[in-house]
Design an enzyme around this catalytic site. Structure first.
Site, mmCIF file in Angstrom:
data_model
loop_
_atom_site.group_PDB
_atom_site.id
_atom_site.type_symbol
_atom_site.label_atom_id
_atom_site.label_comp_id
_atom_site.label_asym_id
_atom_site.label_seq_id
_atom_site.Cartn_x
_atom_site.Cartn_y
_atom_site.Cartn_z
ATOM 1 N N GLY A 31 -1.540 -4.129 16.192
ATOM 2 C CA GLY A 31 -1.025 -4.451 14.864
ATOM 3 C C GLY A 31 -1.046 -3.211 13.988
ATOM 4 O O GLY A 31 -1.050 -2.078 14.473
ATOM 5 N N VAL A 32 -1.069 -3.440 12.678
ATOM 6 C CA VAL A 32 -0.937 -2.336 11.723
ATOM 7 C C VAL A 32 -2.106 -1.360 11.815
ATOM 8 O O VAL A 32 -1.911 -0.142 11.892
ATOM 9 C CB VAL A 32 -0.864 -2.892 10.283
ATOM 10 C CG1 VAL A 32 -0.397 -1.829 9.336
ATOM 11 C CG2 VAL A 32 0.040 -4.089 10.212
ATOM 12 N N ILE A 33 -3.343 -1.884 11.821
ATOM 13 C CA ILE A 33 -4.502 -0.986 11.833
ATOM 14 C C ILE A 33 -4.549 -0.205 13.141
ATOM 15 O O ILE A 33 -4.752 1.009 13.143
ATOM 16 C CB ILE A 33 -5.815 -1.788 11.628
ATOM 17 C CG1 ILE A 33 -5.839 -2.344 10.197
ATOM 18 C CG2 ILE A 33 -7.037 -0.922 11.900
ATOM 19 C CD1 ILE A 33 -7.093 -3.102 9.821
ATOM 20 N N LYS A 65 -4.735 6.485 4.679
ATOM 21 C CA LYS A 65 -3.565 7.326 4.373
ATOM 22 C C LYS A 65 -3.969 8.792 4.251
ATOM 23 O O LYS A 65 -3.210 9.695 4.594
ATOM 24 C CB LYS A 65 -2.848 6.858 3.107
ATOM 25 C CG LYS A 65 -1.735 5.868 3.384
ATOM 26 C CD LYS A 65 -2.198 4.473 3.702
ATOM 27 C CE LYS A 65 -2.014 3.960 5.059
ATOM 28 N NZ LYS A 65 -2.547 2.599 5.258
ATOM 29 N N THR A 90 -11.820 -3.189 -0.379
ATOM 30 C CA THR A 90 -11.493 -2.668 0.944
ATOM 31 C C THR A 90 -10.467 -1.546 0.818
ATOM 32 O O THR A 90 -10.597 -0.481 1.433
ATOM 33 C CB THR A 90 -10.880 -3.809 1.801
ATOM 34 O OG1 THR A 90 -11.788 -4.888 1.852
ATOM 35 C CG2 THR A 90 -10.547 -3.327 3.203
ATOM 36 N N ILE A 129 -8.154 -6.624 15.626
ATOM 37 C CA ILE A 129 -7.415 -7.830 16.016
ATOM 38 C C ILE A 129 -7.151 -8.750 14.826
ATOM 39 O O ILE A 129 -6.870 -9.920 14.983
ATOM 40 C CB ILE A 129 -8.149 -8.611 17.129
ATOM 41 C CG1 ILE A 129 -9.550 -9.032 16.652
ATOM 42 C CG2 ILE A 129 -8.246 -7.784 18.416
ATOM 43 C CD1 ILE A 129 -10.149 -10.151 17.484
ATOM 44 N N HIS A 147 23.032 12.055 -2.561
ATOM 45 C CA HIS A 147 23.215 12.739 -1.284
ATOM 46 C C HIS A 147 22.566 14.114 -1.359
ATOM 47 O O HIS A 147 22.688 14.783 -2.381
ATOM 48 C CB HIS A 147 24.713 12.905 -0.999
ATOM 49 C CG HIS A 147 24.970 13.701 0.240
ATOM 50 N ND1 HIS A 147 24.838 13.157 1.501
ATOM 51 C CD2 HIS A 147 25.327 14.994 0.412
ATOM 52 C CE1 HIS A 147 25.120 14.092 2.400
ATOM 53 N NE2 HIS A 147 25.422 15.215 1.767
ATOM 54 N N GLY A 150 -5.641 -4.498 19.994
ATOM 55 C CA GLY A 150 -4.766 -5.074 18.970
ATOM 56 C C GLY A 150 -3.702 -4.080 18.531
ATOM 57 O O GLY A 150 -4.008 -3.073 17.911
#
Ligand code: FAD
Ligand code: NAD
Length: 466
Positions: free
Chosen positions: A183-185, A53, A43, A272, A445, A181
């Protein structure tokens, strides 16, 4: 025991399976990996982490140009337009390159790729395309698939009601996309199409997006996404979706029950959750069964209840993440080879690759408080010199430490490069660091990571730049 074809057969060539197969071969085991897809990588490489991505990166660059953000930096583009075919092309190229790379690694490490769908014949043999293969050990790494939503039929070919695979392949930018949904997707792929110009409405069953994340993070993420134009319908459920011509009509109602209404969309993304892949494996022939959530139960060493059969990745309990599957693959192969493979499941980072990125590792503040007294340090990205210079004012770093020992229990970040920043938090936690350890570590820095140091200093109330 009778002569077996292999020391190990891995079923599934996703990040769990292909990594396990390579490690096992490196350790001298005669190894094969069965994969039913035409390409390796599972997947993640084919329809998950990598293509999403590729689209997130390209769409972010597009939106920086289109929104005028680049012009504000003095980068003027007189004529710009979206070439969606090229954007899809670079996504496909990324997938092709990486999946081909796994094929190369299999050859290099002498892992045999058995092409086809595996089903158990017994506890030490499988059938693939009518041929049987025996092994001393099997690793089940068959991953997961999209959870279907009753009343909402996905048809990726029509591009109207799609799952994550279909949402990567849309041939044009929808005017209105409804994401089921939050969520992440939903947030990652919703971000892609929002940046390319779609109106995006997220329908979420719960009263907040991103379940499982720290409550402060969920609240701040909601605010940031709203600022980007996302519309949220929280505490709402979809009961039906009908395709009418080129549109979908969704019926929604309050999660707790109440009057229904309809929403029209050009595209609906069903996201979902995902469920383990065990259908067609004939687990019963091997003497195995699944738990109530459809997962294969394992012990600490990745052993199932049947000797010689092991399981890893999305098909077992735990977060469905590629890096968790990979690390389990390595540890499981090491255990099979007689070494000691260990995973610390308390320190598995998770990242949402939106803009800004959202990342966490360890306990949320809520979960940590259930276990005992905590101290919390928080530092806003607005006060971090690099984020400020880059015009990235949103987000924060939050560190949760045990009130008594000062040991770090959880770290949460919202920042443009939160996915990179969280690695140092995971490493610190793996080494049992206190917030003081992080606060006294010299950070370069100007970097976004200085916000981690400042959040650690804030645990004892002494950040400098706030
Ligand atoms: P999978 O990658 O699902 O692989 C299992 C393989 O087994 C598949 O190729 C399947 O064809 C094969 N298989 C199944 N049954 C059989 C059988 N009987 N015989 C032969 N072969 C079989 N995770 C992250 O950490 N970061 C991300 O950025 C990220 N982004 C994602 C984006 C999307 C859109 C999606 C859908 C998922 C994403 N994930 C991400 C989750 C990640 O893809 C999974 O956690 C990961 O792929 C799980 O690895 P796995 O090896 O367990 O299974
Ligand atoms: P998820 O579990 O992240 O989110 C699903 C959301 O849908 C939840 O907020 C849930 O409350 C909501 N929901 C459930 N039923 C609903 C309903 N009937 N109506 C409205 N909302 C409903 O699942 P996902 O986004 O589908 O992702 C699946 C898996 O893939 C996740 O476990 C995730 O770990 C993995 N993944 C990871 C990444 C990453 O690491 N960046 C990216 C994509 C996917």
């Amino acid at each position: 025991m009778a002569e077996q074809d292999y020391d190990l057969i891995v079923i599934g060539a996703g990040p769990g399976g292909y990594v396990a197969a390579i490690r096992a071969a490196q350790l001298g085991l005669k190894t094969a990996c069965v994969e039913s897809r035409e390409t390796l990588g599972g997947t993640c490489l084919n329809v998950g982490c990598i293509p999403s991505k590729a689209m997130l990166h390209a769409s972010e660059l597009y939106s920086e140009a289109a929104s005028g953000a680049l012009a504000k930096l003095g980068v003027k583009i007189d004529k710009m337009s979206l070439d969606l075919d090229t954007m899809h092309g670079q996504r496909r190229e990324a997938v092709k390159g990486l999946t081909g790379g796994i094929e190369f690694l299999f050859k290099k490490n002498k892992v045999d790729w058995i092409r086809g769908h595996a089903a158990f014949i017994s506890a030490n043999a499988i059938d693939v395309a009518g041929k049987s293969y025996s092994a001393r050990n099997f690793i089940i790494a068959t991953g997961s698939s999209v959870t279907p939503l009753p009343g909402v039929a996905v048809d990726n070919d029509r591009h109207i009601i799609v799952d994550s695979t279909g949402a990567l392949e849309l041939p044009k930018v929808p005017d209105h996309m409804v994401v089921i949904g939050g969520g992440v997707i939903g947030l990652e792929l919703g971000s892609v199409w929002r940046r390319l110009g779609a109106k995006v409405t997220v329908v979420e069953f719960l009263d907040q997006i991103l379940p499982g994340m720290d409550a402060d993070v969920r609240k701040e993420a909601n605010r940031i996404f709203k600022k980007q134009g996302f519309e949220f319908r929280l505490s709402t459920k979809v009961t039906k979706a009908e395709v009418k011509g080129k549109k979908a009509v969704l019926t929604v109602e309050p999660a707790a029950g109440g009057p229904a209404e309809t929403i029209e969309a050009d595209c609906v993304l069903v996201s979902i959750g995902r469920r383990p892949n065990t259908d067609g494996l004939a687990l019963d022939k091997a003497g195995l069964s699944v738990n109530q959530r459809g997962q294969i139960e394992i012990d600490h060493d990745f052993r199932t209840s049947v000797p010689g059969i092991w399981a890893i990745g999305d098909v077992v309990p735990g977060p469905m993440l590629a890096h968790k599957a990979e690390d389990e693959g390595i540890a499981c192969a090491e255990n099979i080879a007689g070494l000691t493979g260990i995973i610390n499941h308390d320190v598995i980072p998770s990242v949402v690759y939106t803009w800004p990125e959202i990342a966490g590792v360890g306990l949320t503040e809520e979960a940590a408080k259930e276990k005992g007294e905590v101290k919390v340090g928080k530092f806003p990205m607005m006060a971090n010199s690099r984020a400020k210079t880059n015009h990235e004012p949103d987000g924060f770093v939050k560190i949760i430490a045990d009130a008594g020992s000062d040991r770090v229990l959880g770290v949460w970040c919202i920042a443009s490069v939160a996915g990179t920043m969280i690695a140092q938090a995971a490493q610190a936690m793996e080494f049992g660091a206190t917030s003081e350890d992080i606060a006294y570590t010299c950070h370069a820095h100007p970097t976004h990571s200085e916000a981690v140091k400042e959040a650690a200093m804030a645990v004892t109330g002494k950040p400098i730049h706030m």
